[in-house]
Design a protein around this motif. Structure first.
Motif, PDB file in Angstrom:
ATOM      1  N   GLU A 149      -5.445   8.477   4.142  1.00  0.00           N
ATOM      2  CA  GLU A 149      -5.516   7.233   4.910  1.00  0.00           C
ATOM      3  C   GLU A 149      -5.387   6.026   3.982  1.00  0.00           C
ATOM      4  OE1 GLU A 149      -9.125   7.448   7.070  1.00  0.00           O
ATOM      5  OE2 GLU A 149      -8.308   8.744   8.651  1.00  0.00           O
TER       6      GLU A 149
ATOM      7  N   TYR B  97      -1.793   5.663   2.967  1.00  0.00           N
ATOM      8  CA  TYR B  97      -0.988   5.100   4.055  1.00  0.00           C
ATOM      9  C   TYR B  97      -1.227   3.592   4.162  1.00  0.00           C
ATOM     10  CZ  TYR B  97       0.916   4.058   8.618  1.00  0.00           C
ATOM     11  OH  TYR B  97       1.641   3.496   9.636  1.00  0.00           O
TER      12      TYR B  97
ATOM     13  N   ARG C 129       0.682   1.814   1.556  1.00  0.00           N
ATOM     14  CA  ARG C 129       2.099   1.691   1.916  1.00  0.00           C
ATOM     15  C   ARG C 129       2.284   0.573   2.944  1.00  0.00           C
ATOM     16  NH1 ARG C 129       2.244   4.206  -1.913  1.00  0.00           N
ATOM     17  NH2 ARG C 129       3.167   6.239  -2.380  1.00  0.00           N
TER      18      ARG C 129
END
Length: 650
Positions: free
Chosen positions: A6, A9, A12
């Motif tokens: 998580e 992500y 990103r």
């Protein structure tokens, strides 16, 4: 591990939105999109090469353009003026050419027309974000159109502001180009998304032109029909599919599609036909429907028609023998013929043949191609595989298409879900394993894509052959009949042999339990809808396209001229907008020339299928669900910034 993923992500995501301000702005933008009205979806099926009718329905949005004109101008314009404005929007260049021949004061006409088009543009653009409208604008006029259709609160004298822009457009001689740009923008914005439920190809004369148009369409999806699958098989190099494509074109007098549309040379087949059937009138192979051939062309077409039909039956027999798992041995018929007596043994009954002249068939080995036939099919195979335009069209079908689609609580597919008399999904053997329901659709689609993309030759060949299976097998979801009685229709007089019994699916379409079972199979609830085509609805015989209380919508009403005498109409389309679902029944379309000259439209009747309990917004759609998920992710990113877990990068 989950927390680590998580965090990665979110990191990103932080690359796209590196500050609190940018993440917050995107949340606000997405939230505003959720509250916009749902875009209009347009459903069309079974176009069958009828380019002009299809093109017109796209231009008028199944009556959506006329409705917008009514919404904007109400009773302030006469019916004649509304028709003229609608025709202009559909065919701006052609209509202006006619107007210029009659109108003495073109500048005044330009000014009035531009203002009317601007008002319609404002209305059709109102349900979209400025960003989405901006992307739809033609490059040459993007800035000016955006100025004209956007409210300018800071401008005190708005009338003078807009007048100055319009006058400049006219004075510099760009009025006609601007009218074209506005008209095409309206056409684009009245339909947010296009669904084509299959059968773009066969019967009509312009499938290649339809595909050219779809190549540039702003947003669409395609559910493959059995005729599309046949052409995909031909493009992949599957010989039985190639022969069947040629037979269909010859049968409907459309070999020009192959020669002129795709540049595929018919000379080898014509040479074979003239040599082998020079003394055979081939009367069983007349063109079906209207054709503009002279006598000599007609005679050649019939000979070519017979030649490719015999080649097709040979190739199909070879394929059935090669693929035992297809379980289609009963459709190998050339070895059931008594060539001396001119009869055939079919299902235990002996029938006389209407044609007994088969000079290329060896009774001892009836499925073997002659050297000349082999040469013809190999040259055709090479032509299909190397045709750049055809491969481009097939890539569109592969990239935008699938066997089914679940979209906004609707299940879309062309044909059926194979089932038995009890409504239970039939188990179908695909290369040694049994599949049913959704799994059958999924495995067939996987093999379709292998026909084009598999590196392994064996898997690629399996894919090619499955394309023919989908075209003609009793358990194919795109065929849905117990047999394809092509042979019987050509060669046997007894109409009982011509009967193709439909899969029980079609008798179960008003059975709510069975239809709900299908919806569940594809992950939908009982409030979903099934939308399909394939079997024309015979409106003139009292059939209804609305089945199972509106749960099932069969929208094949006969776009193809070959069907219109049976259906009584010229096609259905379905409109799904923010107010609900509406079925549109169309009368036959004559020609674009008549529509332009006489300002005639396709006469359409609208039937409300389901009214939404409240006006639907983007937030009520599949796209809305995705946007909500994105908002949640961005909110997590904000929390990570504010907690110090991730550092801003201004």
């Amino acid at each position: 591990m989950k927390e680590h993923l998580e965090l990665r992500y979110l990191q990103r995501l932080a690359e796209l939105y590196p500050t609190i301000a940018k993440a917050s702005t995107e949340i606000i933008n997405l939230q505003s999109i959720l509250n916009l009205p749902k875009g209009t979806e347009h459903f069309i099926t079974d176009i069958h090469g009828e380019y002009e009718a299809f093109s017109h329905v796209l231009k008028n949005g199944s009556g959506s353009v006329k409705k917008k004109i009514d919404d904007v101008f109400g009773h302030t314009l006469s019916a004649a003026d509304k028709n003229a404005l609608a025709t202009l929007i559909y065919y701006p260049k052609e209509k202006m050419d006619l107007v210029a021949k009659k109108e003495k004061h073109m500048d005044d006409w330009y000014r009035i027309t531009l203002y009317r088009l601007i008002e319609i543009c404002k209305t059709v653009a109102s349900k979209y974000t400025r960003s989405k409208v901006r992307k739809a604008l033609p490059k040459d006029f993007a800035y000016v159109i955006e100025e004209l259709i956007t409210e300018k609160s800071e401008v005190l004298d708005k009338e003078a502001y807009y007048n100055a822009i319009v006058d400049t457009i006219i004075n510099i001689g760009r009025a006609e180009e601007f009218i074209v740009a506005l008209s095409e923008l309206i056409q684009r914005l009245v339909i947010d998304h296009l669904h084509i439920l299959g059968d773009i190809y066969d019967r009509g004369p312009g499938p290649d032109r339809i595909m050219d148009k779809l190549l540039n369409y702003h947003t669409l999806d395609i559910q493959w029909g059995n005729h599309d699958i046949l052409w995909m098989g031909a493009a992949s190099g599957q010989q039985a599919c190639i022969a069947t494509v040629l037979r269909n074109c010859a049968r409907y007098g459309n070999l020009d599609i192959l020669e002129d549309g795709y540049g595929i040379n018919m000379l080898p087949l014509a040479t074979l036909a003239l040599e082998v059937y020079k003394d055979d009138p081939c009367t069983l192979f007349k063109i079906k429907g209207e054709a503009n051939y002279n006598k000599a062309e007609d005679e050649l077409n019939m000979k070519m028609h017979k030649a490719i039909t015999i080649i097709q039956f040979k190739l199909e027999g070879q394929l059935i023998a090669r693929r035992k798992s297809f379980a289609m041995e009963e459709r190998r018929l050339l070895d059931k013929i008594d060539y001396e007596k001119g009869t055939i043994l079919l299902d235990g009954e002996t029938y006389p043949m209407l044609d007994t002249n088969f000079p290329t068939i060896d009774p001892k080995n009836p499925y073997k191609l002659t050297e000349m036939e082999k040469n013809v099919i190999e040259r055709l195979q090479s032509a299909f595989e190397q045709c750049e335009k055809l491969q481009q069209h097939m890539n569109l079908l592969l990239n935008k298409g699938s066997l089914y689609k679940v979209f906004n609580n609707n299940l879309l597919y062309h044909g059926c879900l194979p089932m038995d008399e009890n409504g239970k999904f039939v188990k179908v053997n695909i290369y040694g394993k049994n599949y049913s329901g959704k799994a059958l659709y999924d495995i067939l689609e996987m093999y379709v894509r292998k026909a084009f993309f598999a590196i392994d030759d064996t898997e690629r060949e399996k894919g090619r052959d499955i394309l023919w299976f989908i075209w003609s097998n009793r358990n194919s979801p795109l065929f849905g009949k117990d047999k394809m009685a092509t042979f019987e229709r050509y060669f046997l007089a007894d109409p009982a042999t011509h009967v193709e019994k439909k899969n029980p699916y079609y008798s179960k379409q008003n059975d709510e339990k069975v239809m709900n079972r299908i919806l569940r199979e594809f992950g939908l609830g009982s409030d979903g809808h099934i939308v399909n085509g394939h079997v024309p609805v015979l409106q003139c015989a009292g059939e209804s396209p609305v089945k199972c209380g509106g749960k099932v919508l069969v929208i094949d009403g006969g776009f193809s001229k070959a069907y219109q005498a049976k259906t009584g109409i010229a096609g259905y389309t379905l409109i799904y907008n923010s107010y609900g679902m509406m079925l549109v029944a169309h009368k036959p379309f004559t020609s674009a020339e008549e529509a332009i000259a006489n300002e005639t439209d396709i006469h359409s009747e609208r039937i409300m299928v389901e009214m939404a309990p409240h006006r639907m917004h983007v937030g009520d759609t599949d796209n809305g669900k995705a946007l909500k998920e994105r908002i949640e992710e961005l909110e997590e990113l904000l929390a990570a910034y504010r907690s110090g877990l991730i550092i801003e990068k201004p």
